[in-house]
Design an enzyme around this catalytic site. Structure first.
Site, PDB file in Angstrom:
ATOM      1  N   ASN A 136     103.528  89.738 -35.529  1.00  9.76           N
ATOM      2  CA  ASN A 136     104.059  88.917 -35.399  1.00  9.76           C
ATOM      3  C   ASN A 136     103.733  88.050 -34.147  1.00  9.76           C
ATOM      4  OD1 ASN A 136     103.607  89.881 -32.766  1.00  9.76           O
ATOM      5  ND2 ASN A 136     103.774  91.983 -32.566  1.00  9.76           N
ATOM      6  N   ASP A 205     105.421  97.901 -34.134  1.00  7.69           N
ATOM      7  CA  ASP A 205     106.465  99.511 -34.138  1.00  7.69           C
ATOM      8  C   ASP A 205     106.652 100.429 -35.537  1.00  7.69           C
ATOM      9  OD1 ASP A 205     108.032  99.275 -31.515  1.00  7.69           O
ATOM     10  OD2 ASP A 205     109.281  97.892 -32.529  1.00  7.69           O
ATOM     11  N   LYS A 215      92.962  94.685 -53.138  1.00  5.47           N
ATOM     12  CA  LYS A 215      94.409  93.134 -53.415  1.00  5.47           C
ATOM     13  C   LYS A 215      95.142  93.809 -54.706  1.00  5.47           C
ATOM     14  CE  LYS A 215      95.508  88.875 -53.630  1.00  5.47           C
ATOM     15  NZ  LYS A 215      94.970  87.799 -54.698  1.00  5.47           N
ATOM     16  N   PHE A 249     107.085  95.487 -21.582  1.00  7.96           N
ATOM     17  CA  PHE A 249     107.620  94.601 -21.344  1.00  7.96           C
ATOM     18  C   PHE A 249     108.994  94.587 -21.542  1.00  7.96           C
ATOM     19  CE2 PHE A 249     105.651  90.444 -19.833  1.00  7.96           C
ATOM     20  CZ  PHE A 249     104.799  90.402 -19.173  1.00  7.96           C
ATOM     21  N   LYS A 263     114.322 100.952 -21.489  1.00  2.00           N
ATOM     22  CA  LYS A 263     112.948 100.806 -21.615  1.00  2.00           C
ATOM     23  C   LYS A 263     112.132 101.813 -20.726  1.00  2.00           C
ATOM     24  CE  LYS A 263     112.949  97.751 -25.634  1.00  2.00           C
ATOM     25  NZ  LYS A 263     112.097  95.896 -26.584  1.00  2.00           N
ATOM     26  N   LYS A 267     111.268 105.363 -21.058  1.00  2.00           N
ATOM     27  CA  LYS A 267     109.629 104.875 -21.377  1.00  2.00           C
ATOM     28  C   LYS A 267     109.256 105.565 -20.030  1.00  2.00           C
ATOM     29  CE  LYS A 267     109.317 101.715 -24.931  1.00  2.00           C
ATOM     30  NZ  LYS A 267     108.397 100.981 -25.817  1.00  2.00           N
TER      31      LYS A 267
HETATM   32  N1  CTP Z   1     105.470  99.105 -27.227  1.00  2.00           N
HETATM   33  C1  CTP Z   1     103.900  99.836 -27.023  1.00  2.00           C
HETATM   34  N2  CTP Z   1     103.742 100.804 -28.131  1.00  2.00           N
HETATM   35  C2  CTP Z   1     104.693 100.383 -28.879  1.00  2.00           C
HETATM   36  C3  CTP Z   1     105.658  99.350 -29.584  1.00  2.00           C
HETATM   37  C4  CTP Z   1     105.694  98.866 -27.801  1.00  2.00           C
HETATM   38  O1  CTP Z   1     103.617 100.292 -25.883  1.00  2.00           O
HETATM   39  N3  CTP Z   1     104.287 101.086 -31.104  1.00  2.00           N
HETATM   40  C5  CTP Z   1     105.530  98.186 -25.676  1.00  2.00           C
HETATM   41  C6  CTP Z   1     105.594  97.422 -25.277  1.00  2.00           C
HETATM   42  O2  CTP Z   1     103.530  97.021 -25.172  1.00  2.00           O
HETATM   43  C7  CTP Z   1     105.948  96.838 -24.424  1.00  2.00           C
HETATM   44  C8  CTP Z   1     107.227  97.681 -24.640  1.00  2.00           C
HETATM   45  O3  CTP Z   1     106.839  98.573 -25.398  1.00  2.00           O
HETATM   46  O4  CTP Z   1     105.524  96.636 -22.945  1.00  2.00           O
HETATM   47  C9  CTP Z   1     108.516  96.901 -24.960  1.00  2.00           C
HETATM   48  O5  CTP Z   1     108.517  96.903 -26.036  1.00  2.00           O
HETATM   49  P1  CTP Z   1     109.244  95.831 -26.928  1.00  2.00           P
HETATM   50  O6  CTP Z   1     108.298  95.771 -28.667  1.00  2.00           O
HETATM   51  O7  CTP Z   1     110.354  94.810 -26.158  1.00  2.00           O
HETATM   52  O8  CTP Z   1     110.269  97.344 -27.613  1.00  2.00           O
HETATM   53  P2  CTP Z   1     110.541  98.525 -28.368  1.00  2.00           P
HETATM   54  O9  CTP Z   1     110.104  99.874 -27.784  1.00  2.00           O
HETATM   55  O10 CTP Z   1     109.076  98.230 -29.713  1.00  2.00           O
HETATM   56  O11 CTP Z   1     111.462  98.572 -28.916  1.00  2.00           O
HETATM   57  P3  CTP Z   1     112.638  97.870 -30.333  1.00  2.00           P
HETATM   58  O12 CTP Z   1     111.593  96.803 -30.640  1.00  2.00           O
HETATM   59  O13 CTP Z   1     113.648  98.816 -30.238  1.00  2.00           O
HETATM   60  O14 CTP Z   1     113.220  97.343 -28.850  1.00  2.00           O
END
Ligand code: CTP
Length: 324
Positions: A136, A205, A215, A249, A263, A267
């Site tokens: 990303n 995610d 490859k 975040f 969240k 969490k």
């Molecule tokens: N995070 C994490 N582990 C993951 C994904 C996210 O610890 N596998 C943490 C990120 O570091 C951030 C928070 O979860 O502090 C929220 O991340 P975000 O990308 O906003 O949301 P997601 O929980 O991934 O949910 P979604 O993508 O469905 O919005």
């Protein structure tokens, strides 16, 4: 620089710079840059040891391509590294000098003394094959700014980051990871020792189920990459926490406060920093901070260094209400 270091070590004062060094009653910081062999020479190293023993400060040169055409140690350290080292050297004087840049509150410099802060930053990379990955746009700037700010406010800081182009802030311990799985493992191993966790990393995610060993060759057909959920690091921490203050975040493109608040609850966090996509790979960020007591504070866009201070200010304010 080898010459001026030698002069300073000998107390010679035969030009403007060496005379200033000889007469200086303020901290002196050298940022040497020279040929690798010169840097490694026993005479130069002995001079550095002598000066260090007398209270002079040094920023080590970096590795890279040198003026003489060779590769190695001897490149002038990154300006950001020198800047941080100068602030560190100046201690409190530097902190108030940095106030205009960071927005740090005067007198709040060491309000994180005694805290062990774990900060995560940057993206993760999930391999598709040996040359391709899913990632990303996260630059890591937000997390690095938080790590630097926490260090300046007196905390012991561990920064676990995915791949970034940023210099690790002076005095911060750093562990580099690549994948979400590695991020999970590195964080779960170390977060029990922390008193405050700020999870600024943009952890993937989903990751490809089976990265190809070779490859992948193109063909005329469409290609599908099967992906599976990664572990949610914050959620694992929230479930197993032992007194840490947990800050996450939330990156949202819609319903910012509502989604971020979800969240926060799901969490098991103490605080969530909600932001939109405009902050990705940018010097600035526009955030709304939510906490578990229902507080919601919206901020105007500002430099990430200032955002970092605001996040830490809120964490310090919440500290009292969290069991340690
Ligand atoms: N995070 C994490 N582990 C993951 C994904 C996210 O610890 N596998 C943490 C990120 O570091 C951030 C928070 O979860 O502090 C929220 O991340 P975000 O990308 O906003 O949301 P997601 O929980 O991934 O949910 P979604 O993508 O469905 O919005």
């Amino acid at each position: 620089t080898a010459n001026i270091i030698a002069k300073a070590a000998a107390g010679t004062a035969d030009d403007l710079l060496s005379t200033i060094i000889a007469a200086a009653t303020v901290p002196v910081l050298f940022a040497p840059a020279m040929n690798t062999a010169m840097w490694e020479s026993p005479i130069l190293q002995a001079n550095i040891r002598r000066l260090s023993g007398l209270g002079f400060h040094f920023v080590e040169p970096a590795r890279g391509e040198l003026a003489c055409g060779t590769e190695g140690k001897g490149k002038l350290a990154d300006v950001a590294v020198i800047f941080d080292a100068a602030l560190e050297t100046l201690g409190n004087i530097g902190e108030s000098g940095a106030e205009a840049k960071t927005g740090a509150k005067a007198g709040a410099e060491h309000d994180l003394a005694g805290e062990r802060v774990l900060v995560t930053a940057g993206p993760t990379r999930e391999a598709i094959d040996p040359v391709r990955y899913v990632s990303n746009r996260s630059s890591g700037r937000m997390g690095y700014a938080i790590a630097a700010a926490a260090k300046k406010r007196g905390a012991e800081v561990l920064l676990i980051s995915g791949p970034t182009d940023l210099a690790v802030p002076t005095g911060v311990r750093h562990i580099g990871v690549t994948t979400a799985e590695e991020m999970h493992e590195a964080c779960m191993e170390r977060y029990r020792d922390s008193t405050l966790v700020v999870m600024a990393a943009a952890v993937a995610d989903y990751a490809p189920v089976n990265a190809a060993r070779e490859k992948i060759k193109k063909s005329g057909a469409k290609m599908t990459v099967e992906m599976a959920r990664t572990k949610d690091v914050l959620k694992s921490m929230g479930a197993e926490r032992t007194g840490q203050l947990l800050v996450g975040f939330a990156l949202e493109t819609e319903n910012l406060v509502e989604n971020a608040s979800k969240k926060l609850k799901e969490k098991g966090l103490d605080m969530v920093v909600a932001n939109g996509v405009s902050g990705i790979d940018s010097e600035q960020n526009r955030v709304t901070i939510l906490d578990s007591s229902g507080g919601v504070e919206e901020f105007a866009p500002m430099d990430k260094e200032r955002v970092a201070e605001k996040i830490l200010d809120r964490a310090v304010a919440l500290r009292g209400s969290v069991q340690t």
